[in-house]
Design a protein around this motif. Structure first.
Motif, mmCIF file in Angstrom:
data_model
loop_
_atom_site.group_PDB
_atom_site.id
_atom_site.type_symbol
_atom_site.label_atom_id
_atom_site.label_comp_id
_atom_site.label_asym_id
_atom_site.label_seq_id
_atom_site.Cartn_x
_atom_site.Cartn_y
_atom_site.Cartn_z
ATOM 1 N N LEU A 333 0.828 -1.203 0.000
ATOM 2 C CA LEU A 333 0.000 0.000 0.000
ATOM 3 C C LEU A 333 0.864 1.255 0.000
ATOM 4 O O LEU A 333 0.532 2.252 -0.656
ATOM 5 N N TYR A 336 1.869 1.899 -3.479
ATOM 6 C CA TYR A 336 0.730 2.413 -4.247
ATOM 7 C C TYR A 336 0.550 3.914 -3.998
ATOM 8 O O TYR A 336 0.383 4.704 -4.930
ATOM 9 N N ILE A 337 0.604 4.318 -2.733
ATOM 10 C CA ILE A 337 0.426 5.731 -2.380
ATOM 11 C C ILE A 337 1.534 6.587 -3.001
ATOM 12 O O ILE A 337 1.271 7.658 -3.560
ATOM 13 N N GLN A 340 0.994 7.110 -6.609
ATOM 14 C CA GLN A 340 -0.080 8.077 -6.829
ATOM 15 C C GLN A 340 0.415 9.509 -6.655
ATOM 16 O O GLN A 340 -0.128 10.438 -7.252
ATOM 17 N N GLN A 353 -3.066 11.799 -0.949
ATOM 18 C CA GLN A 353 -3.213 10.522 -1.664
ATOM 19 C C GLN A 353 -3.655 9.403 -0.716
ATOM 20 O O GLN A 353 -4.477 8.555 -1.065
ATOM 21 N N LEU A 357 -8.114 7.218 -1.179
ATOM 22 C CA LEU A 357 -8.032 5.904 -1.825
ATOM 23 C C LEU A 357 -9.424 5.492 -2.291
ATOM 24 O O LEU A 357 -10.399 5.602 -1.555
ATOM 25 N N VAL A 360 -9.358 0.466 -3.624
ATOM 26 C CA VAL A 360 -8.038 -0.164 -3.718
ATOM 27 C C VAL A 360 -8.122 -1.575 -3.136
ATOM 28 O O VAL A 360 -8.642 -1.774 -2.035
ATOM 29 N N THR A 371 -10.508 -1.002 -0.163
ATOM 30 C CA THR A 371 -10.142 0.110 0.712
ATOM 31 C C THR A 371 -10.608 1.424 0.118
ATOM 32 O O THR A 371 -10.316 1.727 -1.038
ATOM 33 N N ASN A 372 -11.327 2.188 0.920
ATOM 34 C CA ASN A 372 -11.747 3.537 0.538
ATOM 35 C C ASN A 372 -11.490 4.470 1.719
ATOM 36 O O ASN A 372 -11.864 4.151 2.847
#
Length: 408
Positions: A333, A336-337, A340, A353, A357, A360, A371-372
């Motif tokens: 994660l 990923y962040i 972004q 960021q 989310l 995800v 994930t939100n």
């Protein structure tokens, strides 16, 4: 004339668009980020009473090595600086100050444990340094109004506790509950959530509450007391070392309560094996990730990739220890962040960021879980599924449950 005005307007619009595009393409950096490096830091209990979590930091370091070997993030290598805080809040404060003021990291990542995170939260927020994906589920770490620079990773402890309360009311409505809890934000949040979930029945169902300190050598006396109060359901809000002690003492006493164990103390290798797999049978907990020891995932692409990663980058690690799958998921994660963020590696954008989310899905998340996050809801993991230990491994049961209640 009209054509002239039109051409002028068009030319102006194009110029503005090009200007905006140019501005967007400009690289933005805060302390800790450059064209070639993203410097981040964390403290890990490599020693001390929570050293069972050391594998988290080791797995994360290995994952970042893998990412760097593949070229890094948008051409930048991640420089992860790790210090041992021994699960000691004063030491965590000392080490985090060093990370921010001497090492000059862009942000802290996955500082491990509720006590350590609590000790540095005010400092990091005052400095406006992101406390990113903190390894704790205490409600104070999902509180954007009071701590906008802190976002926790773990399921909110009060949310998790409300799910246990729902399970108890449905399956053990006449239970006499004995509560064992760690005397810090972790344990207290689990107790608050349980009482909130039980509602007006909490006063009659809970027959005893006993706490322990991280410095306590054993919790034998606490378990003896709860048994003596007539509890037939043990609600265990602890960490691996103390959970293992509780399981052993329960067995020594010949006590047979329904045993509910919080997710932090659920790793088989860190808690149940040291306690004894045979005496851990039928313990109940919850989860949001795939257990690498569960045969139902043997052909799962995410688990296969995780096994391949462990073989190459962390071969000495226990592939079946969920402490390590946790480290893998959090590092995934993080990456990923950072991707972004693009070329805007400012502390403000890192938080932007992380708190925006959208659907995800982690490669080790249970099917159906996403994930939100939002600027008003920092909770990353709000979905869980119940599980029971069968003497060898955890078995999931029941539906995916999403806590839609308040973060705290």
């Amino acid at each position: 004339m009209r054509n002239g005005i039109f051409n002028l307007v068009t030319a102006t619009a194009v110029a503005i668009a090009l200007s905006a595009s140019s501005a967007y393409a400009q690289k933005k950096y805060d302390t800790g980020a450059t064209d070639t490096e993203i410097k981040i830091g964390q403290t890990v209990p490599f020693s001390g009473p929570a050293s069972a979590y050391a594998g988290i930091g080791k797995t994360q370091a290995a994952y970042i090595n893998m990412i760097n070997e593949k070229g890094g993030i948008n051409g930048r290598k991640i420089n992860l600086i790790q210090y041992d805080d021994a699960y000691s809040p004063p030491k965590a404060v000392e080490q985090v100050r060093k990370l921010v003021e001497s090492d000059e990291v862009l942000f802290t990542f996955q500082v491990i444990g509720t006590p350590s995170n609590a000790a540095v939260q005010k400092y990091l927020n005052a400095k406006k340094v992101p406390q990113l994906l903190a390894a704790t589920g205490a409600s104070r770490f999902s509180d954007p109004q009071n701590a906008p620079w802190t976002i926790g990773f773990n399921p909110n402890y009060q949310s998790e506790a409300r799910i246990y309360a729902k399970y108890i009311l449905q399956n053990h409505p006449n239970a006499k509950i004995g509560v064992l809890y760690q005397n810090d934000d972790l344990g207290r949040d689990y107790l608050i959530g349980l009482k909130a979930g039980l509602g007006e029945k909490a006063a009659t169902m809970i027959v005893g509450e006993v706490s322990y300190e991280l410095t306590d050598p054993t919790i034998d006396s606490q378990i003896v007391k709860l048994k003596s109060l007539g509890a037939d359901l043990l609600y265990d809000a602890s960490t691996p070392k103390f959970a293992a002690q509780a399981i052993k003492k329960v067995a020594d006493l010949g006590w047979k309560p329904v045993h509910i164990l919080d997710i932090n103390a659920s790793p088989v290798s860190a808690t149940l094996k040291p306690a004894g797999l045979d005496i851990s049978k039928d313990i109940i907990s919850t989860n949001y990730g795939k257990d690498p020891g569960d045969p139902q995932w043997k052909d799962d692409a995410g688990i296969k990739a995780y096994f391949a990663f462990m073989d190459k980058y962390y071969p000495e690690g226990d592939k079946l220890n969920t402490v390590n799958t946790y480290g893998y998921s959090t590092a995934e994660l993080l990456v990923y962040i950072l991707r972004q963020c693009g070329d805007d590696l400012t502390r403000e954008n890192v938080m932007k960021q992380a708190t925006s989310l959208k659907n995800v899905t982690g490669s080790l998340s249970l099917p159906g879980m996403v994930t939100n996050t939002s600027p008003t809801d920092y909770r990353i993991n709000k979905q869980m599924q119940m599980m029971k230990f069968n003497g060898e491994r955890w078995e999931l049961f029941g539906p995916i449950i999403e806590d839609s209640g308040p973060a705290g």
